[in-house]
Enzyme design. Structure first.
Site, PDB file in Angstrom:
ATOM      1  N   GLU A  39      22.694  52.960  18.715  1.00 54.16           N
ATOM      2  CA  GLU A  39      23.062  52.966  20.127  1.00 54.16           C
ATOM      3  C   GLU A  39      23.830  54.264  20.362  1.00 54.16           C
ATOM      4  O   GLU A  39      24.776  54.564  19.627  1.00 54.16           O
ATOM      5  CB  GLU A  39      23.951  51.752  20.452  1.00 54.16           C
ATOM      6  CG  GLU A  39      24.245  51.726  21.935  1.00 54.16           C
ATOM      7  CD  GLU A  39      25.091  50.555  22.394  1.00 54.16           C
ATOM      8  OE1 GLU A  39      25.428  49.676  21.574  1.00 54.16           O
ATOM      9  OE2 GLU A  39      25.430  50.547  23.590  1.00 54.16           O
ATOM     10  N   ARG A 265      26.586  45.348   5.490  1.00 55.19           N
ATOM     11  CA  ARG A 265      27.148  46.612   5.977  1.00 55.19           C
ATOM     12  C   ARG A 265      27.890  47.318   4.869  1.00 55.19           C
ATOM     13  O   ARG A 265      28.468  46.672   4.000  1.00 55.19           O
ATOM     14  CB  ARG A 265      28.195  46.321   7.072  1.00 55.19           C
ATOM     15  CG  ARG A 265      27.655  45.939   8.392  1.00 55.19           C
ATOM     16  CD  ARG A 265      28.831  45.706   9.334  1.00 55.19           C
ATOM     17  NE  ARG A 265      29.083  46.867  10.158  1.00 55.19           N
ATOM     18  CZ  ARG A 265      28.401  47.141  11.272  1.00 55.19           C
ATOM     19  NH1 ARG A 265      27.450  46.349  11.689  1.00 55.19           N
ATOM     20  NH2 ARG A 265      28.685  48.206  11.983  1.00 55.19           N
ATOM     21  N   LYS A 275      32.670  52.027  15.230  1.00 51.27           N
ATOM     22  CA  LYS A 275      32.550  53.097  16.226  1.00 51.27           C
ATOM     23  C   LYS A 275      33.673  53.021  17.247  1.00 51.27           C
ATOM     24  O   LYS A 275      34.151  54.037  17.732  1.00 51.27           O
ATOM     25  CB  LYS A 275      31.197  53.000  16.940  1.00 51.27           C
ATOM     26  CG  LYS A 275      30.097  53.727  16.210  1.00 51.27           C
ATOM     27  CD  LYS A 275      28.904  53.956  17.114  1.00 51.27           C
ATOM     28  CE  LYS A 275      27.937  52.807  17.039  1.00 51.27           C
ATOM     29  NZ  LYS A 275      26.673  53.040  17.735  1.00 51.27           N
TER      30      LYS A 275
HETATM   31  P1  ATP Z   1      27.924  48.864  17.686  1.00 50.51           P
HETATM   32  O1  ATP Z   1      29.041  47.952  17.496  1.00 50.51           O
HETATM   33  O2  ATP Z   1      28.180  49.951  18.657  1.00 50.51           O
HETATM   34  O3  ATP Z   1      26.574  48.208  17.820  1.00 50.51           O
HETATM   35  P2  ATP Z   1      26.955  49.655  15.129  1.00 50.51           P
HETATM   36  O4  ATP Z   1      27.821  50.140  14.024  1.00 50.51           O
HETATM   37  O5  ATP Z   1      26.159  48.426  14.936  1.00 50.51           O
HETATM   38  O6  ATP Z   1      27.914  49.605  16.325  1.00 50.51           O
HETATM   39  P3  ATP Z   1      24.506  50.968  15.925  1.00 50.51           P
HETATM   40  O7  ATP Z   1      24.351  52.266  16.591  1.00 50.51           O
HETATM   41  O8  ATP Z   1      24.048  49.767  16.642  1.00 50.51           O
HETATM   42  O9  ATP Z   1      26.026  50.849  15.533  1.00 50.51           O
HETATM   43  O10 ATP Z   1      23.864  51.035  14.481  1.00 50.51           O
HETATM   44  C1  ATP Z   1      22.594  51.556  14.193  1.00 50.51           C
HETATM   45  C2  ATP Z   1      22.088  50.958  12.914  1.00 50.51           C
HETATM   46  O11 ATP Z   1      22.963  51.251  11.844  1.00 50.51           O
HETATM   47  C3  ATP Z   1      22.001  49.452  13.006  1.00 50.51           C
HETATM   48  O12 ATP Z   1      20.785  49.030  12.435  1.00 50.51           O
HETATM   49  C4  ATP Z   1      23.179  48.976  12.230  1.00 50.51           C
HETATM   50  O13 ATP Z   1      22.932  47.733  11.674  1.00 50.51           O
HETATM   51  C5  ATP Z   1      23.337  50.073  11.170  1.00 50.51           C
HETATM   52  N1  ATP Z   1      24.726  50.162  10.727  1.00 50.51           N
HETATM   53  C6  ATP Z   1      25.810  50.339  11.490  1.00 50.51           C
HETATM   54  N2  ATP Z   1      26.941  50.314  10.761  1.00 50.51           N
HETATM   55  C7  ATP Z   1      26.560  50.126   9.477  1.00 50.51           C
HETATM   56  C8  ATP Z   1      27.260  49.994   8.231  1.00 50.51           C
HETATM   57  N3  ATP Z   1      28.586  50.076   8.168  1.00 50.51           N
HETATM   58  N4  ATP Z   1      26.536  49.815   7.111  1.00 50.51           N
HETATM   59  C9  ATP Z   1      25.196  49.749   7.162  1.00 50.51           C
HETATM   60  N5  ATP Z   1      24.478  49.852   8.292  1.00 50.51           N
HETATM   61  C10 ATP Z   1      25.130  50.035   9.442  1.00 50.51           C
END
Ligand code: ATP
Ligand code: MG
Length: 560
Positions: A39, A265, A275
């Site tokens: 996002e 994660r 974020k």
């Molecule tokens: P938000 O809370 O803004 O959704 P988010 O960390 O999930 O934050 P996204 O931009 O939706 O951010 O994440 C993009 C992709 O990265 C998603 O598939 C998410 O699952 C993955 N991702 C985000 N944070 C992690 C993490 N700490 N470890 C592994 N994968 C991650």
């Protein structure tokens, strides 16, 4: 095992997702398609890097494709700046997405027609409950919800209301479109989830075309289906959303049937990977920006001097688990250090200068010495001007002649020392100022000792780094350390901001570098002998004003 597997060179450990893929390939799946779906509401961080390596790495491993798709369904928090930064970061990590960059917003027209489809099928309705009422009707995990009084509206009425929501007739929050599933489901996500909400915001891609936006759940699976994604890999918090993901795939005229798989994660201690928190650090000025070298963002790590390869190796070394885990920062730093040790050019920088006068070297003369760029690799030589006046590090000299030779590799009066890639010298004398501080050390060089052993009885105590006082260039060195000084900045009492390491940043301006270093390309990395690893700042380093960022020390000093 698939045929593809035999000729892949990917070093990722096998994981449960790859096992699923190999079964699917055995059963006739023609091509693996994955996607990385950020996002655009912040910069990518090390957790995203793991997801990127997994998604792009999996596609690479099975000769498939990986899309980069922006999940841009929430215009109020998103921005073009983030879109641009994310693209740059993915490319810098060394990955190529298939075709053009995609956006969830590319499919808004289709989503709208699919919402109408659900209404016609009696599977969606416009609900006028306000947020408070809706949450009351939703019930609790342990208690079933109640049907909305608007649940039985006719398809005609729903189609009309949805159209009017779309044309902007209603206020934000006054109505939503919901799926008609099951208000008593033990899975809260199935209790008539929201499909569309009214948001009168300008969108970075679609401008003012829309004032209703789909929810994540009513977008993600459909995006996957439209793009022919076969394996939709996401993090564990979406496990409870999977039944809903599947419900949409079952109930909509989608062109393909993707499946969702969840993995844990990545969290790393001594930092945060939310974020929202990273944005707070930026917005409140605790760091200089998203690319501050202390940030766990990809752009921050890049600026700090971490290479894409070190980040990828680290990510690939991690298990793809079905539980969330926290990895020790030292484990990450191990990969960074190993990579720099292999690849960084060697150089000398004196960060706390003390003048050393070689009394038997002629004034005004410059002798060019050469030293290898790397001790093991054939990366050529560098030129080191040797002059009568040099700088050494203040901490490398002591007046105390009684210090043990073995334990203290310091320059002391009357004893010998090797200057790195130069002569063996003997310290003779010191000059002090009125306050008693040493301002100069006087020494003599032993002739013919460049690259040669000194005569018997002149064995040096050690090897010291140095630069010419007259030929070296002044540089600014930004010394970075871990941003937080506790393992779990998020946990415990108070705010994560209370745990910021006040010593995570300092700037030294009286530093002196080999003259050749001024011409270093931005982002070039170096091992400054005895000081650690440093990178020429990506934005602010120039020949006229050299700026280096400390990447990491030579050894792990955080060990307990
Ligand atoms: P938000 O809370 O803004 O959704 P988010 O960390 O999930 O934050 P996204 O931009 O939706 O951010 O994440 C993009 C992709 O990265 C998603 O598939 C998410 O699952 C993955 N991702 C985000 N944070 C992690 C993490 N700490 N470890 C592994 N994968 C991650
Ligand atoms: Mg997310």
């Amino acid at each position: 095992m698939s045929n593809n597997d035999a000729n892949n060179e990917n070093k990722q450990p096998t994981n449960f997702i790859h096992q699923v893929i190999e079964q699917d390939l055995d059963q006739g799946l023609a091509k693996v398609v994955t996607r990385f779906p950020p996002e655009p509401n912040g910069y990518l961080h090390i957790g995203h890097a793991k997801s990127i390596c997994l998604n792009f790495g999996t596609a690479e491993k099975y000769n498939g494709e990986c899309n980069l798709r922006f999940d841009d369904t929430n215009p109020s928090k998103e921005d073009q700046e983030y879109v641009d930064a994310i693209k740059e970061d993915v490319q810098w990590l060394g990955f190529k997405w298939a075709g053009e960059v995609r956006y969830a917003s590319d499919y808004f027209d289709t989503f709208y027609s699919w919402a109408q489809h659900l209404i016609r099928e009696g599977k969606a309705y416009v609900c006028d409950l306000n947020a408070e009422q809706a949450s009351e009707y939703r019930g609790w995990a342990t208690e079933p919800g109640k049907d909305s009084p608007f649940r039985e509206r006719s398809a005609e009425e729903n189609l009309d209301l949805l159209e009017r929501m779309k044309t902007g007739e209603f206020d934000e929050g006054s109505r939503v479109l919901r799926a008609k599933i099951d208000m008593a489901s033990p899975n809260m996500n199935l209790r008539d989830p929201i499909l569309y909400r009214i948001r009168k915001a300008t969108h970075h891609q679609t401008g003012d075309k829309w004032c209703i936006y789909p929810n994540y759940d009513f977008a993600h699976g459909q995006e996957d289906a439209i793009e022919g994604v076969t394996h939709s890999i996401c993090t564990l918090e979406f496990a409870d959303h999977r039944p809903l993901y599947e419900w949409f795939i079952e109930n909509l005229p989608v062109p393909s049937k993707p499946r969702q798989y969840e993995f844990g994660r990545l969290n790393i201690n001594y930092t945060v990977t939310s974020k929202r928190k990273l944005k707070q650090l930026v917005d409140e000025g605790h760091v200089s920006g998203w690319n501050d070298p202390r940030m766990p963002t990809i752009s921050g790590m890049r600026r700090r001097g971490y290479s894409a390869q070190a980040i990828r190796k680290f990510c690939d070394s991690l298990a793809v688990a079905k539980t969330d885990g926290t990895v020790d920062m030292a484990q990450f730093e191990f990969f960074v250090r190993e990579d720099l040790n292999d690849n960084a050019a060697r150089a000398m920088c004196v960060m706390n200068p003390l003048k050393l006068v070689i009394t038997n070297f002629p004034e005004g003369e410059v002798e060019m010495l050469t030293a290898p760029v790397h001790p093991q690799k054939d990366l050529g030589d560098r030129q080191l001007p040797f002059t009568r006046e040099l700088f050494i590090d203040r901490s490398d000299f002591s007046e105390d002649t009684t210090l043990s030779r073995k334990k203290f590799r310091l320059l002391v009066p009357g004893d010998y020392m090797r200057l790195r890639s130069a002569y063996v010298i003997k310290a003779e004398d010191v000059v002090k100022d009125d306050s008693g501080e040493i301002v100069e050390v006087h020494a003599t060089l032993i002739p013919d000792t460049v690259g040669e052993n000194p005569p018997q009885g002149m064995k040096p105590r050690g090897v010291m780094h140095w630069v010419s006082a007259t030929e070296s260039k002044q540089a600014t060195i930004r010394v970075y350390d871990r941003l937080f000084n506790v393992e779990s900045p998020d946990k415990g009492e108070g705010n994560f901001l209370d745990n910021i390491n006040p010593e995570s940043y300092s700037e030294l301006t009286n530093c002196w570098i080999e003259p050749g270093l001024a011409d270093a390309a931005p982002e070039a990395t170096f091992q400054f002998e005895r000081e650690g690893y440093f990178a020429a700042d990506r934005y602010e380093h120039s020949a006229g004003h050299p700026v280096f960022n400390k990447t990491i020390g030579l050894r792990d000093t955080w060990k307990k």
